[in-house]
Design a protein around this motif. Structure first.
Motif, PDB file in Angstrom:
ATOM      1  N   PHE B 126       0.955  -1.239  -0.101  1.00  0.00           N
ATOM      2  CA  PHE B 126       0.079  -0.030   0.144  1.00  0.00           C
ATOM      3  C   PHE B 126       0.903   1.273   0.031  1.00  0.00           C
ATOM      4  O   PHE B 126       1.837   1.378   0.887  1.00  0.00           O
ATOM      5  CB  PHE B 126      -0.883   0.100   1.200  1.00  0.00           C
ATOM      6  N   ALA B 128       0.741   5.076   0.221  1.00  0.00           N
ATOM      7  CA  ALA B 128      -0.039   6.235   0.955  1.00  0.00           C
ATOM      8  C   ALA B 128       0.137   7.437  -0.087  1.00  0.00           C
ATOM      9  O   ALA B 128      -0.629   8.228  -0.533  1.00  0.00           O
ATOM     10  CB  ALA B 128       0.238   6.537   2.273  1.00  0.00           C
ATOM     11  N   GLU B 129       1.444   7.612  -0.876  1.00  0.00           N
ATOM     12  CA  GLU B 129       1.620   8.704  -1.717  1.00  0.00           C
ATOM     13  C   GLU B 129       0.812   8.781  -2.970  1.00  0.00           C
ATOM     14  O   GLU B 129       0.667   9.712  -3.491  1.00  0.00           O
ATOM     15  CB  GLU B 129       3.064   8.410  -2.331  1.00  0.00           C
ATOM     16  N   MET B 130      -0.094   7.665  -3.197  1.00  0.00           N
ATOM     17  CA  MET B 130      -1.119   7.570  -4.363  1.00  0.00           C
ATOM     18  C   MET B 130      -2.409   8.069  -3.783  1.00  0.00           C
ATOM     19  O   MET B 130      -3.025   8.212  -4.819  1.00  0.00           O
ATOM     20  CB  MET B 130      -0.891   6.188  -4.730  1.00  0.00           C
ATOM     21  N   GLN B 131      -2.624   8.168  -2.572  1.00  0.00           N
ATOM     22  CA  GLN B 131      -4.045   8.522  -2.321  1.00  0.00           C
ATOM     23  C   GLN B 131      -4.507   9.595  -2.984  1.00  0.00           C
ATOM     24  O   GLN B 131      -3.968  10.687  -3.132  1.00  0.00           O
ATOM     25  CB  GLN B 131      -3.803   8.966  -0.738  1.00  0.00           C
ATOM     26  N   ASP B 132      -5.487   9.419  -3.334  1.00  0.00           N
ATOM     27  CA  ASP B 132      -6.417  10.538  -4.251  1.00  0.00           C
ATOM     28  C   ASP B 132      -5.729  11.460  -5.538  1.00  0.00           C
ATOM     29  O   ASP B 132      -6.299  12.271  -6.082  1.00  0.00           O
ATOM     30  CB  ASP B 132      -6.623  11.896  -3.130  1.00  0.00           C
ATOM     31  N   THR B 286      10.882  10.894  -2.914  1.00  0.00           N
ATOM     32  CA  THR B 286       9.678  10.618  -2.283  1.00  0.00           C
ATOM     33  C   THR B 286       9.795   9.135  -1.593  1.00  0.00           C
ATOM     34  O   THR B 286       9.240   8.760  -0.539  1.00  0.00           O
ATOM     35  CB  THR B 286       8.604  10.330  -3.157  1.00  0.00           C
ATOM     36  N   PHE B 287      10.785   8.174  -2.253  1.00  0.00           N
ATOM     37  CA  PHE B 287      10.814   7.068  -1.837  1.00  0.00           C
ATOM     38  C   PHE B 287      12.078   6.929  -1.096  1.00  0.00           C
ATOM     39  O   PHE B 287      12.546   7.790  -0.297  1.00  0.00           O
ATOM     40  CB  PHE B 287      10.323   5.916  -2.842  1.00  0.00           C
ATOM     41  N   ASN B 300       7.038  14.023  -8.119  1.00  0.00           N
ATOM     42  CA  ASN B 300       6.122  15.254  -7.941  1.00  0.00           C
ATOM     43  C   ASN B 300       5.761  15.356  -9.089  1.00  0.00           C
ATOM     44  O   ASN B 300       4.501  15.945  -9.141  1.00  0.00           O
ATOM     45  CB  ASN B 300       7.326  16.353  -7.434  1.00  0.00           C
ATOM     46  N   ARG B 303       2.528  13.279  -9.339  1.00  0.00           N
ATOM     47  CA  ARG B 303       1.478  13.768  -8.857  1.00  0.00           C
ATOM     48  C   ARG B 303       0.798  15.066  -9.030  1.00  0.00           C
ATOM     49  O   ARG B 303      -0.257  15.325  -8.883  1.00  0.00           O
ATOM     50  CB  ARG B 303       2.103  13.851  -7.339  1.00  0.00           C
TER      51      ARG B 303
END
Lengths: 268, 478
Positions: B126, B128-132, B286-287, B300, B303
């Motif tokens: 999972f 979380a950075e992908m949320q929304d 990010t990772f 970035n 996103r």
């Protein structure tokens, strides 16, 4: 309380480097206890930096300098209106379920020492009392001392050496809270220290989730719940996901960092 | 140890009469002298070596440029068998994409109680950075490798879904190429559905998922970790076939939340990245901060909606072995359909009742690490020595949640050219399913074969080989 922030980060290099990039989590978003009146994140000689909202709901800016340079700067200027409160965060943007914040990360890994430390908190009836006791215990066990730890220091290491800064207090609090089955997360922000010498205007603390209350802030470094002197800018699982600045540069040069942070109250 | 499982289904129809789609091959095998087959096998090896197709295996002491053995006997599926598989694969991959989209938005499937929330939220897969984040065409698993095994005429099971950076498609293409060169007459006598348009289909899929802001022809690149990666051959092969640049992390640069590629004529904007670098190494900002493989700021730009990454970061939540048992439920939940392809019954050892059963039946079960791949860290109960089983028992008791167990399936067999001539060997099948604005599948996939007598492990890292897979558009005339 009306607070203004002026935060300037200067990067100087011993010789020109080809490229540098930073991800900045330095912009607060309004919640019931804090209204953002104005806020600007800028790079050198530029208007506002491009931004996006990350998975945690943090307003994130990206600063890239793609040309040879031996100096660059990132500035933050903003103003917020905060209200006195009990440290409970209300009306904030929540993107992820509370259960997500039980996850372990490398910096908040649960090792036997942390499990034992959390167990010492004892079986207080109310979760809020347990967390308050935990906050006190964290501060007792980890002395405030700079230069002992780095951004790579884990909660377990900070506990072992018994010293660290706000980030280490937050990590230990988070790891122990998750051990107790209470969701917890890292918060980065600014702190108005009033008349006192501004030791650390850039600050970090923790939030824990208690059903019936919501997310409650715990600043173990200062043994307090966040007050109206706190500006909450970013949340994450740990320092790495909420870090105010993460950067990478290309080029062999020594970096000299110049940081100045001023948090002022404009209603005195 | 038996050469094959006594009750294994042989795809040619043995011990009964030969099935029509294998009739011509059967006769060819019966009539062709062994020396000729040996000669052809050596020729095949030369072809592969000349093409430079090698596979590095992560084990010490072995030849790092080892070839995956190629078996010259094709594996054949008739049109009806394939049509049913296609329906099942399309259905499954649609559900997997819907699941990933849901997991990073509203999480309705968790709210509906169809699978435990903590299994998703606390899962390593999972992200979380992908949320929304809304991605183009709601496509997350642009390339899926679905591993299928067969136990009877109409009984296919999905063994696992590969939703991150599945590899092996270059073998599918090269195997066909080799067969056409080695046995032109035999190929001509069969109406074999072509696979050679796979790179075009992949290119079309990637074009279709360019960011909404991209006007005109999207610029696509293939991002590789570099020549040291075990699948590097495939990366350069696919880039070549698609006519796109093969780049490493340092060839890309992010400025103003846009991604550019360095070229001799300066910077060129990039719209779609077919990345074969794993999530943790994609972007050190990010990772993993210590990653040197990726491109700082890449996430970035992603996103901010300025570039498409295929497969999407976080798509791995859909192929986690602990999530796998719930895929049939996903199909019902998102599509309102009954699954066409079955799941292998799976025991989650984290569940105390399942664990008790698994410990009692270790000698019958296959035990796998919930997050392992490549056939390492796996126990095939019926084949394991008592000591090996005891070792796994200890691991299971210590960290039960890290393991799943499944019944040992008698994988179907196909005629294979081995030391003693033609003999049945166990096979599986990995078709490649492409998802952009629509789902596309080229007919066939990669057939892996366990060359060792009696072995059920087809992984190339464990002594498996590959075969060309023929989907026949029409039955051969005999």
């Amino acid at each position: 309380m009306r607070l203004t922030v002026q935060h300037r980060t200067e990067y100087r290099y011993s010789q020109p480097i080809a490229y540098a990039i930073q991800t900045l989590r330095l912009a607060p978003r309004s919640n019931d206890g804090m209204a953002v009146l104005s806020w600007r994140v800028r790079g050198e000689g530029r208007s506002e930096l491009p931004s996006f909202v990350d998975g945690f709901g943090n307003l994130t800016h990206c600063h890239a300098v793609n040309r040879p340079h031996d100096f660059t700067v990132v500035t933050v200027e903003g103003e917020v209106e905060t209200r006195p409160g009990d440290g409970v965060v209300r009306g904030a943007i929540e993107t992820l379920p509370t259960g997500f914040y039980l996850r372990m990360t490398p910096l908040t890994a649960i090792v036997p020492e942390i499990a034992a430390f959390a167990a010492e908190i004892g079986d207080r009836l109310l979760p809020v009392d347990r967390l308050t006791a935990l906050m006190e215990a964290v501060r007792r066990r980890v002395d405030y001392r700079t230069g002992v730890t780095t951004t790579m220091t884990t909660a377990a290491e900070a506990l072992r050496v018994g010293a660290g800064v706000c980030q280490d207090h937050a990590h230990l609090f988070i790891a122990a809270s998750r051990t107790l089955g209470i969701p917890a997360r890292y918060v980065g922000g600014y702190l108005w220290t009033g008349e006192a010498a501004p030791i650390e205007a850039s600050h970090a603390w923790a939030e824990a989730y208690v059903a019936g209350h919501g997310w409650i802030g715990f600043d173990a470094a200062n043994r307090t719940r966040p007050t109206e002197a706190y500006i909450r800018t970013a949340i994450g699982l740990d320092y790495w996901s909420a870090a105010p600045i993460r950067g990478v540069r290309r080029g062999a040069a020594e970096e000299r960092l110049g940081v100045s942070v001023q948090v002022m109250s404009t209603q005195q | 140890m038996p050469a094959v499982y006594a009750d294994a289904f042989d795809e040619t129809g043995l011990p009964g009469p030969c099935l029509p789609h294998y009739a011509l091959i059967r006769r060819w095998l019966d009539e062709t002298p062994r020396d000729f087959l040996l000669h052809k096998r050596r020729e095949a090896e030369l072809l592969f070596r000349r093409a430079g197709i090698t596979f590095s295996v992560y084990s010490e002491g072995s030849d790092p440029e080892r070839l995956i053995p190629f078996d010259i006997v094709p594996r054949i599926l008739c049109a009806e068998e394939w049509a049913r598989l296609v329906r099942g694969l399309v259905q499954r991959v649609k559900a997997l994409n819907a699941f990933v989209a849901d997991v990073y938005h509203e999480r309705e499937i968790l709210a509906a109680g169809k699978l435990p929330a903590e299994l998703v939220l606390l899962n390593d897969g999972f992200c979380a950075e992908m949320q929304d984040l809304d991605v183009a065409a709601s496509a997350y698993v642009h390339v899926a490798g679905i591993d299928l095994v067969r136990v009877g005429p109409n009984d296919f099971y999905v063994l696992e879904d590969n939703c991150r950076t599945p590899s092996g498609v270059s073998y599918m293409l090269e195997n066909r190429e080799a067969m056409m060169r080695l046995f032109p007459n035999l190929c001509a006598k069969h109406r074999i559905a072509p696979v050679s348009h796979y790179p075009e289909e992949l290119h079309g899929t990637l074009q279709a998922v360019a960011p909404p802001g991209c006007t005109g022809e999207p610029v696509i690149v293939l991002l590789t970790p570099g020549a040291g990666n075990s699948a590097y051959y495939e990366h350069s092969f696919l880039a070549d076939e698609m006519g796109v640049e093969l780049v490493e992390g340092a060839d890309l640069v992010v400025d103003d939340n846009l991604v550019f590629m360095r070229t001799t004529e300066g910077l060129r904007r990039v719209d779609v990245i077919y990345r074969r670098i794993d999530d943790p190494y994609l972007d050190p900002l990010t990772f993993r901060p210590d990653s040197l493989l990726g491109t700082p700021g890449l996430f970035n730009a992603y996103r901010a909606g300025n570039v498409t990454l295929a497969n999407a970061p976080g798509a791995g939540i859909a192929d986690d072995k602990a999530i796998y048992p719930y895929v049939p439920e996903m199909i019902r939940f998102y599509l309102g359909e009954e699954p066409i392809l079955a799941n292998v019954p799976t025991y989650r050892c984290g569940d105390p009742r399942h664990l008790a059963y698994v410990l009692d039946h270790l000698s019958e079960l296959v035990v796998k690490e919930a997050r392992g791949s490549g056939g390492y860290g796996m126990l095939v109960g019926p084949h394991a020595a008592a000591a090996e089983r005891a070792c796994f028992r200890a691991k299971l008791v210590a960290r039960p949640e890290n393991y799943i167990a499944q019944p040992t399936l008698a994988l179907s067999t196909c005629p294979t050219f081995v030391e003693n001539g033609i003999a049945p060997r166990h096979v599986d099948l990995r078709p490649f399913v492409l998802s952009g604005r629509e789902v596309r599948i080229v007919p066939g996939g990669l057939t892996r074969v366990a060359l060792k007598s009696g072995s059920l492990v087809v992984n190339s890292s464990q002594g498996g080989g590959t075969k060309d897979t023929w989907v026949l558009e029409r039955l051969p005339e005999t």
